[in-house]
Design a protein around this motif. Sequence first.
Motif, PDB file in Angstrom:
ATOM      1  N   SER A   1       0.577  -1.256  14.114  1.00 33.10           N
ATOM      2  CA  SER A   1       0.884  -2.489  14.298  1.00 33.10           C
ATOM      3  C   SER A   1       0.122  -3.850  13.691  1.00 33.10           C
ATOM      4  N   ASP A   2      -1.113  -3.555  13.393  1.00 31.67           N
ATOM      5  CA  ASP A   2      -1.947  -4.521  12.288  1.00 31.67           C
ATOM      6  C   ASP A   2      -1.198  -4.585  11.175  1.00 31.67           C
ATOM      7  N   LEU A   3      -0.719  -3.458  10.586  1.00 31.78           N
ATOM      8  CA  LEU A   3      -0.154  -3.665   9.197  1.00 31.78           C
ATOM      9  C   LEU A   3       1.314  -4.386   9.379  1.00 31.78           C
TER      10      LEU A   3
ATOM     11  N   GLU B   1      -6.184  -4.114   2.810  1.00 30.13           N
ATOM     12  CA  GLU B   1      -5.960  -5.489   2.364  1.00 30.13           C
ATOM     13  C   GLU B   1      -7.139  -6.234   1.538  1.00 30.13           C
ATOM     14  N   ILE B   2      -6.835  -6.618   0.321  1.00 35.78           N
ATOM     15  CA  ILE B   2      -7.697  -6.684  -0.634  1.00 35.78           C
ATOM     16  C   ILE B   2      -7.253  -8.507  -1.030  1.00 35.78           C
ATOM     17  N   LEU B   3      -8.286  -9.420  -1.003  1.00 38.67           N
ATOM     18  CA  LEU B   3      -8.059 -10.601  -1.133  1.00 38.67           C
ATOM     19  C   LEU B   3      -8.873 -11.166  -2.386  1.00 38.67           C
ATOM     20  N   PHE B   4      -8.143 -12.087  -3.196  1.00 43.90           N
ATOM     21  CA  PHE B   4      -8.640 -12.425  -4.273  1.00 43.90           C
ATOM     22  C   PHE B   4      -8.572 -13.902  -4.244  1.00 43.90           C
TER      23      PHE B   4
ATOM     24  N   ILE C   1      -4.726 -14.251  -3.417  1.00 41.71           N
ATOM     25  CA  ILE C   1      -3.800 -13.034  -3.682  1.00 41.71           C
ATOM     26  C   ILE C   1      -4.187 -12.325  -2.477  1.00 41.71           C
ATOM     27  N   HIS C   2      -3.078 -11.822  -1.729  1.00 38.59           N
ATOM     28  CA  HIS C   2      -3.307 -10.724  -0.719  1.00 38.59           C
ATOM     29  C   HIS C   2      -2.449  -9.408  -1.484  1.00 38.59           C
ATOM     30  N   LEU C   3      -3.462  -8.477  -1.497  1.00 33.36           N
ATOM     31  CA  LEU C   3      -2.886  -7.347  -1.995  1.00 33.36           C
ATOM     32  C   LEU C   3      -3.194  -6.237  -0.904  1.00 33.36           C
ATOM     33  N   VAL C   4      -1.961  -5.516  -0.687  1.00 35.20           N
ATOM     34  CA  VAL C   4      -2.081  -4.687   0.497  1.00 35.20           C
ATOM     35  C   VAL C   4      -1.663  -3.486  -0.118  1.00 35.20           C
ATOM     36  N   VAL C   5      -2.481  -2.230   0.052  1.00 33.69           N
ATOM     37  CA  VAL C   5      -2.546  -1.046  -0.680  1.00 33.69           C
ATOM     38  C   VAL C   5      -2.653   0.387   0.390  1.00 33.69           C
ATOM     39  N   VAL C   6      -2.041   1.354   0.148  1.00 35.72           N
ATOM     40  CA  VAL C   6      -2.402   2.323   0.861  1.00 35.72           C
ATOM     41  C   VAL C   6      -3.140   3.444   0.120  1.00 35.72           C
ATOM     42  N   PRO C   7      -4.557   3.723   0.500  1.00 34.00           N
ATOM     43  CA  PRO C   7      -5.416   4.469  -0.237  1.00 34.00           C
ATOM     44  C   PRO C   7      -5.169   5.826   0.123  1.00 34.00           C
ATOM     45  N   LEU C   8      -3.917   6.299  -0.425  1.00 33.90           N
ATOM     46  CA  LEU C   8      -3.428   7.744  -0.333  1.00 33.90           C
ATOM     47  C   LEU C   8      -4.224   8.775  -1.504  1.00 33.90           C
ATOM     48  N   VAL C   9      -4.556   9.774  -0.746  1.00 30.34           N
ATOM     49  CA  VAL C   9      -5.398  10.796  -1.798  1.00 30.34           C
ATOM     50  C   VAL C   9      -4.872  12.252  -1.435  1.00 30.34           C
ATOM     51  N   LYS C  10      -4.915  13.018  -2.555  1.00 25.72           N
ATOM     52  CA  LYS C  10      -4.696  14.423  -2.412  1.00 25.72           C
ATOM     53  C   LYS C  10      -6.010  15.203  -2.728  1.00 25.72           C
TER      54      LYS C  10
ATOM     55  N   PHE D   1       5.268   1.410   4.141  1.00 27.06           N
ATOM     56  CA  PHE D   1       4.088   2.440   4.189  1.00 27.06           C
ATOM     57  C   PHE D   1       4.873   3.913   4.277  1.00 27.06           C
ATOM     58  N   TYR D   2       6.037   3.977   5.106  1.00 28.72           N
ATOM     59  CA  TYR D   2       6.458   5.479   5.234  1.00 28.72           C
ATOM     60  C   TYR D   2       6.956   5.867   3.867  1.00 28.72           C
ATOM     61  N   GLU D   3       7.503   4.913   3.004  1.00 27.14           N
ATOM     62  CA  GLU D   3       7.917   5.344   2.067  1.00 27.14           C
ATOM     63  C   GLU D   3       6.831   6.020   0.732  1.00 27.14           C
ATOM     64  N   ILE D   4       5.741   5.168   0.888  1.00 22.58           N
ATOM     65  CA  ILE D   4       4.546   5.612   0.056  1.00 22.58           C
ATOM     66  C   ILE D   4       3.911   6.861   0.486  1.00 22.58           C
ATOM     67  N   THR D   5       4.198   7.101   1.981  1.00 22.36           N
ATOM     68  CA  THR D   5       3.460   8.510   2.498  1.00 22.36           C
ATOM     69  C   THR D   5       4.292   9.459   2.702  1.00 22.36           C
ATOM     70  N   LYS D   6       5.497   9.641   2.240  1.00 13.67           N
ATOM     71  CA  LYS D   6       6.669  10.244   2.349  1.00 13.67           C
ATOM     72  C   LYS D   6       6.166  11.830   2.356  1.00 13.67           C
ATOM     73  N   ASP D   7       5.425  12.279   1.162  1.00 15.90           N
ATOM     74  CA  ASP D   7       5.009  13.433   0.996  1.00 15.90           C
ATOM     75  C   ASP D   7       3.931  13.747   2.120  1.00 15.90           C
ATOM     76  N   TYR D   8       2.908  13.050   2.380  1.00 20.36           N
ATOM     77  CA  TYR D   8       2.040  13.238   3.602  1.00 20.36           C
ATOM     78  C   TYR D   8       2.630  13.400   4.897  1.00 20.36           C
ATOM     79  N   ARG D   9       3.722  12.680   5.110  1.00 26.71           N
ATOM     80  CA  ARG D   9       4.264  12.905   6.372  1.00 26.71           C
ATOM     81  C   ARG D   9       5.103  14.245   6.538  1.00 26.71           C
ATOM     82  N   LEU D  10       5.740  14.490   5.412  1.00 27.96           N
ATOM     83  CA  LEU D  10       6.277  15.957   5.467  1.00 27.96           C
ATOM     84  C   LEU D  10       5.327  17.162   5.503  1.00 27.96           C
ATOM     85  N   GLU D  11       4.272  17.015   4.836  1.00 24.50           N
ATOM     86  CA  GLU D  11       3.186  17.902   4.748  1.00 24.50           C
ATOM     87  C   GLU D  11       2.732  18.160   6.251  1.00 24.50           C
ATOM     88  N   PHE D  12       2.417  16.990   6.907  1.00 24.52           N
ATOM     89  CA  PHE D  12       1.792  16.825   8.292  1.00 24.52           C
ATOM     90  C   PHE D  12       2.835  17.575   9.395  1.00 24.52           C
TER      91      PHE D  12
END
Length: 408
Positions: free
Chosen positions: A15-17, A99-102, A153-162, A59-70
């Motif tokens: 919801s914050d996102l 969220e990274i601000l420059f 600059i507002h840059l919003v990133v998902v720190p997804l790792v495997k 977000f769901y698009e970026i984490t698609k594989d994570y969601r399937l695995e979960f």
Amino acid sequence: MSYAIFRCEGVKSLSDLSNRGKHNKREKESYKTNPDIRIEDSHKNIELIKCDKKYIEKFYEITKDYRLEFNERMKKERLDRKKSFYQMVNDSKSVVADEILFTSDKIFFDSLSEEELMKWANTVLDFVYEDMGYKKEQIIHATLHMDEKTPHIHLVVVPLVKKFDKRVNKERYSISKKAYIKNSIHLSELQDKYCNRLNKNGFKLERGQKNTGVKNLTPKQLKQVTRIFNKDLDNTKWELNRKYRTLISKMESKTKGILNKKIVFDYDTYLELMNYLKQANEAVNKVAKSEGLYKELEKEIKYYKAFLAVNDEKDNQINYLNNKIEKLEHDNNSFKNFIMQVLQALKEVFRNILLFGKDKEKDLVSEQLKECYDNHLYSESDINDIVKDTSKEVELADYIEEKDYDYF
């Protein structure tokens, strides 16, 4: 010279996102009356990495594989432990995104041509890819806002790792900001790299102050924190003073006398004393917390002198916060002096409890003395005077020696 400002703020929930997406994409109706945003200039904002959908959808698009695995794992879970991916992400102690601000100050941006502005923006993206280690596919959105007082600059990133999970002996997805910014030391190193990269690309900027330990509180949050803490200190001091007067009154009127050097209280007075010791212990802890608080606020001020350089009203905000810190420090010192006076007056009472009290009462006083020593309210000499020739003498001596050893 202007500062190279780069800061990160974790996004705690989906919801914050979603709310950050509405802000960054200027989708809120309230922006039409927001004095900090020139809505008529919003068309000048530049999408460095486009997001043509809602932040949560991306977000769901970026984490698609994570969601399937979960979801596969959930098929094997007991019914009472099953949860949706949405619930798992929100319940996690980790962030859902970062969220990274420059930015810098207005003077810096006023000196840039449109071409130089885009060169700065592309240098920022190179830093994100090459120094922070993120891939473009992990970025939800990157936008350069030109409709506020200072470009940023507002840059919003998902720190997804495997990474390899020893518990199940195989690789699993997770969202982990620490995989990209390990700790405050690593963040400081990244800030060095960011400033160096900008300077190598022709942007003459200074690096902000190091090791300030700031937690990125907003001025509004700082005001709330200091107001609440000052009120709490005042209430504690008043209550402790009241209990002290009640205790002294009972000791003067109901102490039965001294028998074989043993102070004899009636039961009501004894209960009042134990109640007071408990309250005093809580007050001692508040002293330590308040000292830590205003030290953190001092660090915050150093940060805002750089960060609020992007705001034309920075001087008023900095002066306000400086005044808040001075008042908090004054109130804290006054409260600490009050506690120390009370504790000095109670030294003989503590000693008599250690000499003649029951084991439970001695343990309570012993813990109180340790708290006082840890918070510098009793010196080693004070402790020795209280515990000399009592059953707690060895225990407190060992405690002090261990604490002193920890400093080296």
